[in-house]
Design a protein around this motif. Structure first.
Motif, PDB file in Angstrom:
ATOM      1  N   GLY A   1       0.703  -0.915  -0.196  1.00 34.47           N
ATOM      2  CA  GLY A   1       0.162   0.161  -0.221  1.00 34.47           C
ATOM      3  C   GLY A   1       0.847   1.448   0.351  1.00 34.47           C
ATOM      4  N   PRO A   2       0.932   1.993  -0.481  1.00 35.50           N
ATOM      5  CA  PRO A   2       1.626   3.184  -0.905  1.00 35.50           C
ATOM      6  C   PRO A   2       0.785   4.354   0.097  1.00 35.50           C
ATOM      7  CG  PRO A   2      -0.137   3.604  -2.085  1.00 35.50           C
ATOM      8  CD  PRO A   2      -0.717   2.258  -2.319  1.00 35.50           C
ATOM      9  N   GLY A   3       1.538   3.956   1.602  1.00 43.58           N
ATOM     10  CA  GLY A   3       1.222   4.851   2.519  1.00 43.58           C
ATOM     11  C   GLY A   3      -0.196   4.423   3.365  1.00 43.58           C
ATOM     12  N   GLU A   4      -0.652   4.962   3.611  1.00 46.80           N
ATOM     13  CA  GLU A   4      -1.576   4.384   4.935  1.00 46.80           C
ATOM     14  C   GLU A   4      -3.446   4.849   4.479  1.00 46.80           C
ATOM     15  OE1 GLU A   4      -1.867   8.076   8.295  1.00 46.80           O
ATOM     16  OE2 GLU A   4      -1.399   6.338   8.602  1.00 46.80           O
ATOM     17  N   GLY A   5      -3.768   3.507   4.584  1.00 48.01           N
ATOM     18  CA  GLY A   5      -5.169   3.758   4.673  1.00 48.01           C
ATOM     19  C   GLY A   5      -5.656   2.330   3.758  1.00 48.01           C
ATOM     20  N   VAL A   6      -7.048   2.164   2.944  1.00 49.35           N
ATOM     21  CA  VAL A   6      -6.631   1.151   2.482  1.00 49.35           C
ATOM     22  C   VAL A   6      -7.181   1.257   0.952  1.00 49.35           C
ATOM     23  CG1 VAL A   6      -9.650  -0.039   2.630  1.00 49.35           C
ATOM     24  CG2 VAL A   6      -8.628   0.596   3.571  1.00 49.35           C
ATOM     25  N   PHE A   7      -6.679   0.288   0.238  1.00 44.79           N
ATOM     26  CA  PHE A   7      -6.338   0.474  -0.991  1.00 44.79           C
ATOM     27  C   PHE A   7      -6.897  -1.335  -1.420  1.00 44.79           C
ATOM     28  CE2 PHE A   7      -3.121   2.139   1.664  1.00 44.79           C
ATOM     29  CZ  PHE A   7      -3.359   3.570   0.833  1.00 44.79           C
ATOM     30  N   VAL A   8      -7.453  -0.160  -2.678  1.00 40.91           N
ATOM     31  CA  VAL A   8      -7.960  -1.384  -3.968  1.00 40.91           C
ATOM     32  C   VAL A   8      -7.287  -2.023  -4.431  1.00 40.91           C
ATOM     33  CG1 VAL A   8      -9.870  -2.280  -5.146  1.00 40.91           C
ATOM     34  CG2 VAL A   8     -10.734  -0.488  -2.827  1.00 40.91           C
ATOM     35  N   TYR A   9      -6.966  -3.413  -5.461  1.00 49.88           N
ATOM     36  CA  TYR A   9      -6.462  -3.906  -6.574  1.00 49.88           C
ATOM     37  C   TYR A   9      -6.967  -5.474  -6.782  1.00 49.88           C
ATOM     38  CZ  TYR A   9      -2.141  -2.567  -3.035  1.00 49.88           C
ATOM     39  OH  TYR A   9      -1.455  -1.022  -2.925  1.00 49.88           O
ATOM     40  N   ASP A  10      -6.698  -5.136  -8.271  1.00 46.22           N
ATOM     41  CA  ASP A  10      -6.994  -5.213  -9.222  1.00 46.22           C
ATOM     42  C   ASP A  10      -6.313  -6.331  -9.956  1.00 46.22           C
ATOM     43  OD1 ASP A  10      -8.527  -6.689 -11.394  1.00 46.22           O
ATOM     44  OD2 ASP A  10      -8.312  -5.528 -12.656  1.00 46.22           O
ATOM     45  N   ILE A  11      -6.669  -8.018  -9.275  1.00 44.24           N
ATOM     46  CA  ILE A  11      -5.509  -9.232  -9.756  1.00 44.24           C
ATOM     47  C   ILE A  11      -6.529  -9.633 -10.904  1.00 44.24           C
ATOM     48  CG2 ILE A  11      -4.276 -11.143  -8.844  1.00 44.24           C
ATOM     49  CD1 ILE A  11      -4.580 -10.536  -6.212  1.00 44.24           C
ATOM     50  N   GLU A  12      -5.090  -9.944 -12.241  1.00 44.48           N
ATOM     51  CA  GLU A  12      -5.533 -10.147 -13.103  1.00 44.48           C
ATOM     52  C   GLU A  12      -4.225 -11.280 -13.728  1.00 44.48           C
ATOM     53  OE1 GLU A  12      -7.205  -9.270 -17.832  1.00 44.48           O
ATOM     54  OE2 GLU A  12      -7.576  -7.807 -16.009  1.00 44.48           O
TER      55      GLU A  12
END
Length: 428
Positions: free
Chosen positions: A309-320
């Motif tokens: 994660g680029p820093g702090e927080g909540v991150f949404v990723y797409d895995i394909e």
């Protein structure tokens, strides 16, 4: 092979705040009477084991260990060392260089034993400086420390300050070992870790990969919680030494390090955390955070594994096709706290972060909110720790939602299992 050199007397080993007294027969008065007859004469290899062990020890372990003694006790031939709850700053290493030899493997294995027992000492020190337990916690501790607990007065004030800082920074007022077991059981409950096998079961056979996928570092570490902690930390620290030469000798090929969890994480080779490795990855992070291991040893052990994660927080990723791409982040107004929820009669962990959500071609302000129940409300909130481990989002009181105030139809709450039937969960 180097000829062993007999040391003339006990001596201090190390420097600064990481130093110990290496005890010999002349110091028998400091040793419990039942061990005085088996104290070893000190040789140069005893110094080597102690010096090399100290080089790998963190400030926490250095604060916990003040004395080291080598013994050759046939009554406990199966044990490589021990720490007594009555003398918790004193590490016993059950190693006789004249009997076992001065070769490379006995030396490296003795270093591992020293670090293993030093981890026990640090574990005892954190336990001794935790908050006073309630009735329930006191009952559970009888299972966690079956051989007894040490007293805080066993260590000087400087050591107490180190322990108290670790406890405060990591919310470990209920005890480090209790938190370790609670974290392990969150994975076990969802089939991502195995049960402790007991002392006898740990003497059996099991493949290295299978042991790691059960959440353990070694077969011996799968016996009970205390050995799980000590094996996990010590093998992370000592495994690199098996690739080095000692006195012109290398460790035999058939004497491999038992850092099975590290080996499996290194084989993964990607900056992701698969379910099968989530337990050992979380344990390695807990040891790092609490100060049992340092950053260098941690990074060697886990390899490329990471919750990115680029820093702090909540991150949404797409895995394909094995490729991970960051799609969206919620990294403003980030907050994490522990509070009470009267209706649930629970203490809860609350995480919030703001960002934007897309609805069609437009972006709208949005907030991600996570709520996890982490302990009964009648328990002192100071002894409730952070929600480490894996958490089932279907449990009563758990809530994960995306709120989009300007577009109510885009708001959603996680309520059910994922399409493949697996349990929605979050590893913390």
């Amino acid at each position: 092979m180097v000829t062993p050199t007999l040391l003339q007397a006990a001596e201090e080993i190390g420097s600064g705040s990481c130093r110990v007294r290496l005890l010999g027969p002349d110091d028998a008065g400091e040793i419990p009477s039942k061990y005085r007859s088996v104290i070893q004469q000190l040789y140069s290899k005893h110094r080597l084991v102690t010096e090399e062990g100290l080089r790998h020890m963190t400030p926490l372990l250095c604060a916990a260990v003040r004395r080291v003694v080598f013994v050759d006790d046939p009554r406990y031939a199966a044990e490589d060392g021990w720490v007594l709850d009555t003398e918790p700053d004193l590490v016993f290493i059950n190693y006789d260089p004249l009997r076992r030899g001065f070769g490379a493997y006995p030396v490296v294995k003795s270093i591992q034993s020293f670090l293993h027992e030093s981890t026990h000492a640090a574990d005892q020190m954190l336990q001794a400086h935790r908050a006073e337990p309630g009735l329930l916690e006191g009952f559970l501790e009888e299972e966690l420390f079956p051989k007894g607990e040490a007293e805080a007065e066993s260590w000087p004030a400087s050591s107490a300050r180190v322990a108290e800082k670790v406890i405060e920074n990591n919310r470990l007022k209920a005890g480090f070992r209790a938190e370790w077991v609670r974290t392990h059981r969150t994975f076990q409950k969802l089939g991502l870790a195995g049960a402790y096998r007991g002392a006898e079961a740990a003497q059996g056979e099991s493949g290295s990969s299978a042991i790691a996928k059960e959440g353990f570092m070694s077969l011996y570490g799968s016996s009970v919680a205390g050995e799980d902690i000590a094996e996990f930390a010590s093998w992370i620290m000592v495994a690199p030494l098996f690739g080095l030469e000692w006195s012109g000798e290398s460790v035999p090929e058939d004497e491999k390090p038992k850092d099975f969890a590290c080996q499996l994480m290194q084989e993964h080779g990607e900056a992701t955390v698969p379910a099968a490795l989530s337990a050992v990855f979380t344990k390695a992070n807990l040891l790092l955070s609490a100060g049992f291991i340092d950053e260098e040893d941690y990074e060697r052990c886990v390899g490329k594994l990471a919750i990115e994660g680029p820093g702090e927080g909540v991150f949404v990723y797409d895995i394909e096709d094995g490729n991970t791409q960051l799609k969206r982040n919620f990294n403003t107004d980030v907050s994490a706290r522990i509070g009470s929820h009267p209706k649930l009669e629970q203490h809860v962990f609350l995480l919030e972060a703001s960002g934007t959500a897309s609805v069609g071609p437009k972006e709208f302000p949005a907030t991600v909110k996570l709520r996890l129940p982490i302990g009964p409300a009648d328990r002192e909130i100071e002894v409730v720790s952070w929600p480490r481990g894996v958490w089932d989002l279907r449990q009563l009181g758990a809530d994960f939602r995306l709120e989009v105030p300007d577009h109510a139809a885009a708001t959603f709450v996680v309520l059910q299992t994922t399409p493949d039937g697996s349990t929605p969960g979050m590893v913390l």
